[in-house]
Design a protein around this motif. Structure first.
Motif, mmCIF file in Angstrom:
data_model
loop_
_atom_site.group_PDB
_atom_site.id
_atom_site.type_symbol
_atom_site.label_atom_id
_atom_site.label_comp_id
_atom_site.label_asym_id
_atom_site.label_seq_id
_atom_site.Cartn_x
_atom_site.Cartn_y
_atom_site.Cartn_z
ATOM 1 N N ILE A 288 0.845 -1.207 0.000
ATOM 2 C CA ILE A 288 0.000 0.000 0.000
ATOM 3 C C ILE A 288 0.880 1.257 0.000
ATOM 4 O O ILE A 288 0.669 2.192 -0.783
ATOM 5 N N ILE A 289 1.884 1.245 0.874
ATOM 6 C CA ILE A 289 2.771 2.418 0.985
ATOM 7 C C ILE A 289 3.476 2.683 -0.350
ATOM 8 O O ILE A 289 3.549 3.818 -0.824
ATOM 9 N N GLU A 290 3.956 1.609 -0.954
ATOM 10 C CA GLU A 290 4.628 1.734 -2.245
ATOM 11 C C GLU A 290 3.672 2.313 -3.287
ATOM 12 O O GLU A 290 4.002 3.255 -4.015
ATOM 13 N N GLY A 291 2.457 1.750 -3.320
ATOM 14 C CA GLY A 291 1.453 2.216 -4.269
ATOM 15 C C GLY A 291 1.087 3.683 -4.050
ATOM 16 O O GLY A 291 0.955 4.456 -5.004
ATOM 17 N N LEU A 292 0.970 4.072 -2.781
ATOM 18 C CA LEU A 292 0.620 5.465 -2.476
ATOM 19 C C LEU A 292 1.731 6.409 -2.922
ATOM 20 O O LEU A 292 1.458 7.482 -3.466
ATOM 21 N N SER A 293 2.980 5.994 -2.689
ATOM 22 C CA SER A 293 4.100 6.865 -3.090
ATOM 23 C C SER A 293 4.119 7.069 -4.594
ATOM 24 O O SER A 293 4.609 8.080 -5.091
ATOM 25 N N GLU A 294 3.598 6.078 -5.322
ATOM 26 C CA GLU A 294 3.547 6.214 -6.787
ATOM 27 C C GLU A 294 2.257 6.874 -7.252
ATOM 28 O O GLU A 294 2.011 6.996 -8.446
ATOM 29 N N GLY A 295 1.421 7.230 -6.275
ATOM 30 C CA GLY A 295 0.158 7.882 -6.619
ATOM 31 C C GLY A 295 -0.868 6.946 -7.238
ATOM 32 O O GLY A 295 -1.754 7.377 -7.980
ATOM 33 N N GLN A 296 -0.761 5.655 -6.937
ATOM 34 C CA GLN A 296 -1.677 4.673 -7.518
ATOM 35 C C GLN A 296 -3.057 4.724 -6.845
ATOM 36 O O GLN A 296 -3.149 4.696 -5.622
ATOM 37 N N GLU A 297 -4.083 4.727 -7.668
ATOM 38 C CA GLU A 297 -5.434 4.795 -7.103
ATOM 39 C C GLU A 297 -5.829 3.505 -6.385
ATOM 40 O O GLU A 297 -6.552 3.543 -5.393
ATOM 41 N N TRP A 298 -5.362 2.363 -6.873
ATOM 42 C CA TRP A 298 -5.721 1.112 -6.186
ATOM 43 C C TRP A 298 -5.209 1.109 -4.759
ATOM 44 O O TRP A 298 -5.814 0.536 -3.861
ATOM 45 N N ALA A 299 -4.072 1.796 -4.545
ATOM 46 C CA ALA A 299 -3.487 1.827 -3.200
ATOM 47 C C ALA A 299 -4.366 2.643 -2.253
ATOM 48 O O ALA A 299 -4.511 2.320 -1.071
ATOM 49 N N TYR B 251 -2.272 10.157 2.229
ATOM 50 C CA TYR B 251 -1.919 10.147 0.811
ATOM 51 C C TYR B 251 -0.868 11.208 0.497
ATOM 52 O O TYR B 251 0.131 10.951 -0.169
ATOM 53 N N GLU B 252 -1.117 12.397 1.039
ATOM 54 C CA GLU B 252 -0.214 13.508 0.708
ATOM 55 C C GLU B 252 1.146 13.390 1.389
ATOM 56 O O GLU B 252 2.157 13.841 0.860
ATOM 57 N N LYS B 253 1.152 12.812 2.591
ATOM 58 C CA LYS B 253 2.395 12.813 3.377
ATOM 59 C C LYS B 253 3.102 11.468 3.387
ATOM 60 O O LYS B 253 4.008 11.268 4.185
ATOM 61 N N ILE B 254 2.663 10.562 2.557
ATOM 62 C CA ILE B 254 3.232 9.212 2.625
ATOM 63 C C ILE B 254 4.751 9.229 2.448
ATOM 64 O O ILE B 254 5.463 8.400 3.026
ATOM 65 N N GLY B 255 5.245 10.227 1.730
ATOM 66 C CA GLY B 255 6.685 10.351 1.522
ATOM 67 C C GLY B 255 7.442 10.606 2.816
ATOM 68 O O GLY B 255 8.623 10.279 2.935
ATOM 69 N N SER B 256 6.762 11.188 3.807
ATOM 70 C CA SER B 256 7.452 11.492 5.062
ATOM 71 C C SER B 256 7.228 10.402 6.106
ATOM 72 O O SER B 256 7.710 10.508 7.232
ATOM 73 N N PHE B 257 6.489 9.343 5.740
ATOM 74 C CA PHE B 257 6.307 8.230 6.666
ATOM 75 C C PHE B 257 7.616 7.454 6.769
ATOM 76 O O PHE B 257 8.140 6.954 5.784
#
Lengths: 94, 202
Positions: B12-23, B61-67
């Motif tokens: 999920i984290i990987e998908g969110l960082s790529e902006g994937q909607e399924w994530a 979604y917006e801050k996943i990069g800082s997780f």
């Protein structure tokens, strides 16, 4: 250990983080003190019953509403970014 | 349907960082119940809880990069949720704040119980499936001052360890323990009055 001291140790006693010697002392007190025994039982029951309030009905339609809301926001956001980064054919353009 | 498929946090984290909607959808499927429940337990208001839940997912979604990944994803999400709830509470005017002192146990000078202590735990057991008891308990939890309520909700309602609660709230473990104990004492005192005297008001 008096009753006041015992009551303040109840949380440690119940989560098992108390050292064995103190535990023994506490249990000795409780076995001879009915008010403390009753207090322990009702304190513990309160703690257990609190877990029950979590079981609430979560509106199922909220899940789909939440998804639509997020996807819409994300697409809007992406559209804005795309307009800046790839002006020729952004994904966000409909 | 895919709604029963629980996706790993890592994916999920990987998908969110790529902006994937399924994530985003997988994240919602996996955590919306927990986040909504947490917000609801703290705020006790459906529309506020929904709004906060939306904010939490948007923030994730917006801050996943800082997780950082040094704690579990849900623990990070709980922290975002609790902070959002606390901000919401601060903007609310509370008129029903109670003094929890009134429901603390009383002792004599020698440290003995100053009054009789009854064992009403079987009565709770008997009513455990009763909807009314749940409602009453929610009302009592709602009366707690915010700083006690958030600790009680994370620890006793959500079932987190003292360490996790401390981490989420940025408190020391002794502070968590002390607030949790006082919150339980308050609920215990309230329940006692309700079960032995039938009193709902403080």
């Amino acid at each position: 250990m008096n009753c006041r001291e015992l009551i303040n140790l109840l949380a440690d006693y119940l989560d098992g983080s108390m050292d064995p010697e103190l535990r023994e002392e506490l249990e000795r007190h409780i076995s001879m003190c009915e008010p403390c025994m009753n207090f322990l039982r009702t304190y513990d029951r309160t703690r257990i019953i609190t877990r029950q309030v979590r079981i609430e009905e979560i509106p199922e339609e909220f899940r789909s509403r939440l998804k639509s809301f997020l996807l819409k926001k994300i697409r809007e956001g992406r559209g804005a970014v795309d307009r800046y980064t790839s002006p020729q054919k952004g994904e966000g353009e409909e | 349907m895919s709604e029963n498929v629980v996706v790993d946090d890592e994916r999920i984290i990987e998908g969110l960082s790529e902006g994937q909607e399924w994530a985003v959808e997988a994240l919602v499927d996996k955590y919306y119940g927990r986040i909504y429940n947490l917000a609801m337990s703290i705020l006790r208001n459906e529309s506020d809880a929904e709004e906060i839940t939306q904010d939490v997912f948007m923030t994730v979604y917006e801050k996943i990069g800082s997780f950082k990944g040094d704690s579990a994803l849900y623990s990070w999400m709980y922290r975002i949720c609790v902070n959002a709830c606390l901000m919401r509470l601060r903007s609310r005017k509370r008129t029903d704040a109670v003094s929890i002192e009134e429901f603390m146990p009383v002792f004599t000078e020698e440290g003995k119980h100053a009054s009789q202590v009854q064992d009403w735990s079987p009565e709770v057991e008997r009513r455990v499936l009763n909807k009314e008891l749940g409602e009453v308990l929610r009302k009592f939890i709602g009366e707690l001052p915010d700083k006690y309520r958030v600790v009680l909700v994370l620890s006793d309602v959500e079932g987190l360890s003292n360490e996790e609660t401390a981490h989420i709230l940025g408190l020391s473990i002794p502070a968590v323990k002390s607030r949790l104990h006082r919150a339980r004492l308050y609920l215990r005192g309230r329940l006692e009055k309700y079960l032995t005297e039938g009193k709902l008001d403080s």
